[in-house]
Scaffold this active site. Structure first.
Site, PDB file in Angstrom:
ATOM      1  N   GLU A   1       0.589  -1.320  -0.014  1.00  0.00           N
ATOM      2  CA  GLU A   1      -0.061  -0.049  -0.081  1.00  0.00           C
ATOM      3  C   GLU A   1       0.982   1.408   0.179  1.00  0.00           C
ATOM      4  O   GLU A   1       0.450   2.359  -0.481  1.00  0.00           O
ATOM      5  CB  GLU A   1      -0.903  -0.009   1.324  1.00  0.00           C
ATOM      6  CG  GLU A   1      -1.975  -1.080   1.288  1.00  0.00           C
ATOM      7  CD  GLU A   1      -1.576  -2.189   1.694  1.00  0.00           C
ATOM      8  OE1 GLU A   1      -2.069  -3.265   1.457  1.00  0.00           O
ATOM      9  OE2 GLU A   1      -0.286  -2.675   2.057  1.00  0.00           O
TER      10      GLU A   1
ATOM     11  N   GLU B   1      13.838  -3.152  -2.917  1.00  0.00           N
ATOM     12  CA  GLU B   1      14.516  -3.192  -4.096  1.00  0.00           C
ATOM     13  C   GLU B   1      13.912  -3.734  -5.281  1.00  0.00           C
ATOM     14  O   GLU B   1      14.527  -4.094  -6.281  1.00  0.00           O
ATOM     15  CB  GLU B   1      15.927  -3.645  -3.932  1.00  0.00           C
ATOM     16  CG  GLU B   1      16.757  -2.774  -3.123  1.00  0.00           C
ATOM     17  CD  GLU B   1      18.365  -3.180  -3.063  1.00  0.00           C
ATOM     18  OE1 GLU B   1      19.262  -2.445  -3.526  1.00  0.00           O
ATOM     19  OE2 GLU B   1      18.561  -4.332  -2.897  1.00  0.00           O
TER      20      GLU B   1
ATOM     21  N   PRO C   1       1.359  -7.558 -10.121  1.00  0.00           N
ATOM     22  CA  PRO C   1       2.167  -7.850 -11.306  1.00  0.00           C
ATOM     23  C   PRO C   1       2.328  -6.351 -12.276  1.00  0.00           C
ATOM     24  O   PRO C   1       3.617  -6.591 -13.071  1.00  0.00           O
ATOM     25  CB  PRO C   1       1.226  -8.702 -12.325  1.00  0.00           C
ATOM     26  CG  PRO C   1       0.035  -7.985 -11.959  1.00  0.00           C
ATOM     27  CD  PRO C   1      -0.082  -7.617 -10.407  1.00  0.00           C
ATOM     28  N   LEU C   2       2.216  -5.209 -11.523  1.00  0.00           N
ATOM     29  CA  LEU C   2       2.225  -4.224 -12.387  1.00  0.00           C
ATOM     30  C   LEU C   2       3.455  -3.565 -12.299  1.00  0.00           C
ATOM     31  O   LEU C   2       4.188  -2.644 -13.353  1.00  0.00           O
ATOM     32  CB  LEU C   2       1.240  -2.870 -11.707  1.00  0.00           C
ATOM     33  CG  LEU C   2      -0.411  -3.339 -12.228  1.00  0.00           C
ATOM     34  CD1 LEU C   2      -1.216  -2.364 -11.731  1.00  0.00           C
ATOM     35  CD2 LEU C   2      -0.402  -3.678 -13.746  1.00  0.00           C
ATOM     36  N   GLU C   3       4.418  -3.770 -11.239  1.00  0.00           N
ATOM     37  CA  GLU C   3       5.670  -3.161 -11.212  1.00  0.00           C
ATOM     38  C   GLU C   3       6.711  -3.838 -12.203  1.00  0.00           C
ATOM     39  O   GLU C   3       7.386  -3.334 -13.028  1.00  0.00           O
ATOM     40  CB  GLU C   3       6.199  -3.465  -9.781  1.00  0.00           C
ATOM     41  CG  GLU C   3       5.550  -2.692  -8.829  1.00  0.00           C
ATOM     42  CD  GLU C   3       6.283  -2.892  -7.484  1.00  0.00           C
ATOM     43  OE1 GLU C   3       6.970  -4.339  -7.181  1.00  0.00           O
ATOM     44  OE2 GLU C   3       6.160  -2.225  -6.459  1.00  0.00           O
TER      45      GLU C   3
END
Length: 426
Positions: free
Chosen positions: A61, A312, A337-339
């Site tokens: 978050e 990291e 999964p968006l990173e």
């Protein structure tokens, strides 16, 4: 105070000793859990002037809130920005990302005296609650003190909706205190309405996790890492793994190396208390292992890197060719999964992704992600991408385009916050 909230408060006071004992129990693995206990009861320093308060439970978050926090710092420089979290890892993330730019304390327990103490000392002019934290005493106290309350990135799964429905009267009473419930999509809005939220409270702003900004520094660090490892080596990042998945990852890695001997695995456990156990498991594989926490340059013969550091993940994705997102081969519900998508990295995940049911189906539909049922499926899909550069590139580009096309939630949230701040005199 309503009879429902009175009974809820009695229950919370009765459970408080167990909350503290749980913190002490968890502190056996992570000593930070037993530190700063006073903050959880509202014992914080007095703020110099009224602040804007944003609450983010933990790491996910907090990272999701990063672009919103950045905008708040830009648009309201005259107001201190307070960011609270519940977990030590969330606390560490706030300090790492924002340092002295924000105030930071632990979120107080939902006890009337703890909240009164906390609010008297902080004097917030606005409360922004990330995702779905429904606290009856906090919400009611905000109304009593005329503190506008906004739920940002609000979400409800079908399972959560069913759970809240068991205490529907208390939830309806609590939600009535929110001025704005900014949901990710129409389905979330419908579920909040089922629990008693009024249509005029609801606003579909989209998912803030799409508004992640990829730092140039992470891209550069990723390039340096790949150079250390050997620029042409394929890199598989297994991110946010849970107990029961690391053995699977290592077995699949052994199979893949038969076809791709230069393959490098970056294994990143979700929780820091598992770092030592996962490092030992990797060492038992007999392959050359390096730990991020050891520092220094990775030897070129390294086959497995244990990502035993916090904060990291963007670095690892910047250096990745393909990614597995954990918490999905076991029944945990998956992770974001968006990173990975932001860096154009194709994603493979297990089928237990109900916590991200708004993202994975759409991402799979455009070809940016694939869900697999088991170990064999994981190995097969990774092998496809490792052996077919065009397929890997196509999937990665699809993931990146999907990420970019769904941005804009922060602008929507800032508009709502600006309106609320005007009504509160901020």
């Amino acid at each position: 105070m309503s009879i429902r909230r009175f009974l809820y408060s009695l229950l919370m006071y009765g459970l408080t000793p167990l909350f503290v004992l749980r913190l002490l129990w968890r502190s056996r693995a992570n000593p930070a859990y037993r530190r700063r206990l006073g903050e959880r009861f509202g014992f914080v320093p007095v703020a110099g002037r009224p602040c804007i308060w944003l609450h983010a439970v933990s790491v996910g978050e907090t990272i999701a809130a990063r672009p919103l926090i950045g905008r708040l710092l830009q648009e309201y420089p005259q107001h201190p920005l307070l960011v609270t979290t519940t977990t030590p890892t969330g606390s560490d993330t706030v300090k790492r990302l924002f340092g002295e730019k924000v105030l930071h304390y632990y979120f107080p327990y939902d006890l009337p005296d703890a909240l009164a103490r906390f609010l008297n000392r902080m004097q917030p002019q606005l409360l922004v609650v990330m995702e779905t934290e429904i606290w009856p005493n906090l919400y009611a106290t905000c109304t009593q003190r005329r503190i506008p309350l906004l739920l940002a990135n609000a979400r409800l799964s079908a399972r959560s909706t069913q759970g809240y429905a068991r205490i529907a009267s208390l939830v309806r009473e609590t939600l009535a205190h929110a001025q704005v419930i900014a949901t990710r999509d129409r389905q979330d809005s419908q579920r909040f309405q089922q629990l008693g939220a009024r249509p005029e409270q609801l606003r579909v702003c989209g998912n803030i996790k799409f508004d992640l900004q990829v730092p140039d520094a992470a891209l550069e660090q990723g390039r340096r890492l790949r150079s250390q490892w050997g620029g042409q080596r394929p890199v598989w990042v297994a991110a946010s793994t849970h107990q029961g998945e690391d053995d699977i990852i290592l077995r699949v890695f052994a199979r893949l190396r038969e076809q791709s001997p230069e393959l490098l695995l970056v294994l990143v456990p979700r929780h820091p208390e598992r770092f030592e156990a996962v490092a030992a498991l990797c060492a038992d594989s007999g392959l050359p292992v390096a730990r991020r926490s050891a520092g220094g340059v990775f030897p070129p013969e390294t086959a497995i890197v244990v990502g035993d550091s916090m904060g990291e993940m963007l670095l690892w994705y910047a250096a990745a060719d393909v990614a597995f997102i954990g918490g999905s081969l076991v029944a945990h519900g998956g992770h974001n999964p968006l990173e990975a998508a932001a860096f154009g990295v194709p994603v493979v995940s297990g089928e237990h992704v109900h916590n991200f049911a708004d993202i994975f189906p759409a991402l799979c539909d455009v070809g940016g992600a694939v869900l697999v049922p088991d170990e064999a499926g994981l190995a097969a899909q990774l092998l496809v991408w490792l052996q077919d550069a065009a397929a890997q590139q196509c999937a990665g580009q699809a993931a990146k385009q999907f990420f970019q096309q769904n941005q804009g939630a922060v602008d929507c949230l800032i508009h709502a916050i600006n309106t609320l701040m005007k009504t509160s005199g901020g």
